[in-house]
Write a protein that holds these residues in place. Structure first.
Motif, mmCIF file in Angstrom:
data_model
loop_
_atom_site.group_PDB
_atom_site.id
_atom_site.type_symbol
_atom_site.label_atom_id
_atom_site.label_comp_id
_atom_site.label_asym_id
_atom_site.label_seq_id
_atom_site.Cartn_x
_atom_site.Cartn_y
_atom_site.Cartn_z
ATOM 1 N N LEU A 1 0.989 -1.215 -0.114
ATOM 2 C CA LEU A 1 -0.058 0.038 0.098
ATOM 3 C C LEU A 1 0.828 1.342 0.072
ATOM 4 O O LEU A 1 1.635 1.455 0.907
ATOM 5 C CB LEU A 1 -0.847 0.065 1.274
ATOM 6 C CG LEU A 1 -1.889 1.219 1.529
ATOM 7 C CD1 LEU A 1 -2.928 1.230 0.219
ATOM 8 C CD2 LEU A 1 -2.402 1.330 2.744
ATOM 9 N N GLY A 2 0.757 2.080 -0.993
ATOM 10 C CA GLY A 2 1.463 3.300 -0.899
ATOM 11 C C GLY A 2 1.073 4.376 -1.664
ATOM 12 O O GLY A 2 0.055 4.101 -2.671
ATOM 13 N N ASN A 3 1.497 5.732 -1.709
ATOM 14 C CA ASN A 3 0.804 6.691 -2.346
ATOM 15 C C ASN A 3 1.804 6.938 -3.703
ATOM 16 O O ASN A 3 2.807 6.473 -3.746
ATOM 17 C CB ASN A 3 1.336 8.077 -1.406
ATOM 18 C CG ASN A 3 0.581 8.018 -0.021
ATOM 19 O OD1 ASN A 3 -0.477 7.432 -0.263
ATOM 20 N ND2 ASN A 3 0.891 8.661 0.996
ATOM 21 N N GLN A 4 0.741 7.148 -4.718
ATOM 22 C CA GLN A 4 1.187 7.368 -6.052
ATOM 23 C C GLN A 4 1.686 8.931 -6.282
ATOM 24 O O GLN A 4 0.968 9.982 -5.955
ATOM 25 C CB GLN A 4 0.279 7.067 -6.853
ATOM 26 C CG GLN A 4 -0.240 5.507 -6.496
ATOM 27 C CD GLN A 4 0.976 4.372 -7.047
ATOM 28 O OE1 GLN A 4 1.547 4.378 -8.184
ATOM 29 N NE2 GLN A 4 1.350 3.835 -6.045
ATOM 30 N N LYS A 5 2.889 8.992 -6.971
ATOM 31 C CA LYS A 5 3.089 10.233 -7.199
ATOM 32 C C LYS A 5 2.458 10.889 -8.347
ATOM 33 O O LYS A 5 2.414 9.945 -9.413
ATOM 34 C CB LYS A 5 4.576 10.389 -7.209
ATOM 35 C CG LYS A 5 5.453 10.209 -5.859
ATOM 36 C CD LYS A 5 7.091 10.148 -6.306
ATOM 37 C CE LYS A 5 7.857 9.782 -4.910
ATOM 38 N NZ LYS A 5 9.221 9.732 -5.330
ATOM 39 N N PRO A 6 2.222 12.024 -8.733
ATOM 40 C CA PRO A 6 2.469 13.199 -7.818
ATOM 41 C C PRO A 6 1.441 13.431 -6.825
ATOM 42 O O PRO A 6 1.597 14.440 -6.005
ATOM 43 C CB PRO A 6 2.413 14.335 -8.714
ATOM 44 C CG PRO A 6 1.633 13.724 -9.874
ATOM 45 C CD PRO A 6 1.519 12.381 -9.749
ATOM 46 N N ASN A 7 0.349 12.469 -6.858
ATOM 47 C CA ASN A 7 -0.653 12.661 -5.720
ATOM 48 C C ASN A 7 -0.506 11.905 -4.514
ATOM 49 O O ASN A 7 -0.599 10.735 -4.677
ATOM 50 C CB ASN A 7 -2.124 12.392 -6.481
ATOM 51 C CG ASN A 7 -3.148 12.952 -5.493
ATOM 52 O OD1 ASN A 7 -3.040 13.055 -4.343
ATOM 53 N ND2 ASN A 7 -4.339 12.902 -6.121
ATOM 54 N N PRO A 8 -0.038 12.544 -3.373
ATOM 55 C CA PRO A 8 0.138 11.736 -2.091
ATOM 56 C C PRO A 8 -1.187 11.278 -1.406
ATOM 57 O O PRO A 8 -0.999 10.580 -0.436
ATOM 58 C CB PRO A 8 0.824 12.860 -1.240
ATOM 59 C CG PRO A 8 0.429 14.132 -1.729
ATOM 60 C CD PRO A 8 0.346 14.106 -3.360
ATOM 61 N N ASN A 9 -2.285 11.666 -1.937
ATOM 62 C CA ASN A 9 -3.406 11.237 -1.359
ATOM 63 C C ASN A 9 -4.076 10.128 -2.167
ATOM 64 O O ASN A 9 -5.268 9.533 -1.832
ATOM 65 C CB ASN A 9 -4.700 12.439 -1.393
ATOM 66 C CG ASN A 9 -3.815 13.450 -0.574
ATOM 67 O OD1 ASN A 9 -3.484 13.371 0.559
ATOM 68 N ND2 ASN A 9 -4.191 14.666 -1.174
ATOM 69 N N GLY A 10 -3.150 9.362 -3.109
ATOM 70 C CA GLY A 10 -3.886 8.290 -3.866
ATOM 71 C C GLY A 10 -3.295 6.988 -3.563
ATOM 72 O O GLY A 10 -2.681 6.329 -4.109
ATOM 73 N N ALA A 11 -3.567 6.627 -2.130
ATOM 74 C CA ALA A 11 -2.836 5.452 -1.692
ATOM 75 C C ALA A 11 -3.618 4.149 -2.185
ATOM 76 O O ALA A 11 -4.858 4.188 -2.228
ATOM 77 C CB ALA A 11 -3.239 5.226 -0.139
ATOM 78 N N ILE A 12 -2.985 3.270 -2.719
ATOM 79 C CA ILE A 12 -3.519 2.161 -3.523
ATOM 80 C C ILE A 12 -2.524 0.905 -3.019
ATOM 81 O O ILE A 12 -1.317 0.956 -2.986
ATOM 82 C CB ILE A 12 -3.529 2.280 -4.851
ATOM 83 C CG1 ILE A 12 -2.013 2.598 -5.557
ATOM 84 C CG2 ILE A 12 -4.686 3.601 -5.286
ATOM 85 C CD1 ILE A 12 -2.149 2.685 -7.122
ATOM 86 N N GLU A 13 -3.071 -0.224 -3.385
ATOM 87 C CA GLU A 13 -2.083 -1.473 -3.030
ATOM 88 C C GLU A 13 -1.785 -1.944 -4.851
ATOM 89 O O GLU A 13 -2.504 -1.694 -5.579
ATOM 90 C CB GLU A 13 -2.993 -2.528 -2.819
ATOM 91 C CG GLU A 13 -3.370 -2.465 -1.300
ATOM 92 C CD GLU A 13 -3.985 -3.894 -0.647
ATOM 93 O OE1 GLU A 13 -3.860 -3.975 0.472
ATOM 94 O OE2 GLU A 13 -4.646 -4.654 -1.382
#
Length: 146
Positions: A120-132
């Motif tokens: 589970l991690g945040n996707q750059k450039p949007n740090p609010n998009g935590a996904i597996e």
């Protein structure tokens, strides 16, 4: 010589082993899977060949939100090949591949993806998009099950 159906199947299965006697294997390249940030659609994709022959592309866009996707058995670009991706109880996943090698005879293999390869991690450039998503190797081989 007349062969029974069982004899013919035995010959075909034996033919899966190459001349050196080693077992047949699926070769996967470009494997990726995961959720899509801010979406209810996930992705899974790979290219696969059996013993280095007949490479085909496989992909699916299953519904999921932030979680690693489950993909039911889905045909690939070559409909003789299909794949599935199933999340396991230990938070890993199983990738399964089927290839029809003659009418009604299938090669099948399964690779277990460890929990450590799904993060589970945040996707750059949007740090609010935590996904597996899958972070393991994109290329690997695994044997055809007997």
């Amino acid at each position: 010589m007349k062969l029974s159906g069982a004899s013919l199947v035995s010959i075909l299965v034996a033919g899966l082993a190459n001349a050196q006697g080693s077992a047949s294997q699926f070769s996967v390249t470009g494997f990726s899977a995961g959720a899509t940030p801010h979406s209810s659609v996930g992705h899974a994709g790979l290219s696969v060949s059996l013993d280095g022959k007949g490479e085909t592309k496989c992909s699916a866009s299953p519904q999921t939100y932030q979680k690693f996707p489950n993909v039911p058995k889905t045909p690939c670009a070559d409909p003789a090949t299909s794949f599935s991706l199933t999340r396991t109880a230990d938070s890993g996943a199983d990738l399964e591949i089927w290839r029809e090698i003659s009418p009604g005879v299938f090669a099948h293999g399964k690779r277990t993806i460890p929990e450590s390869d799904i993060v589970l991690g945040n996707q750059k450039p949007n740090p609010n998009g935590a996904i597996e998503s899958y972070v393991g190797p994109g290329s690997f081989t695994f044997p055809v099950e007997k």
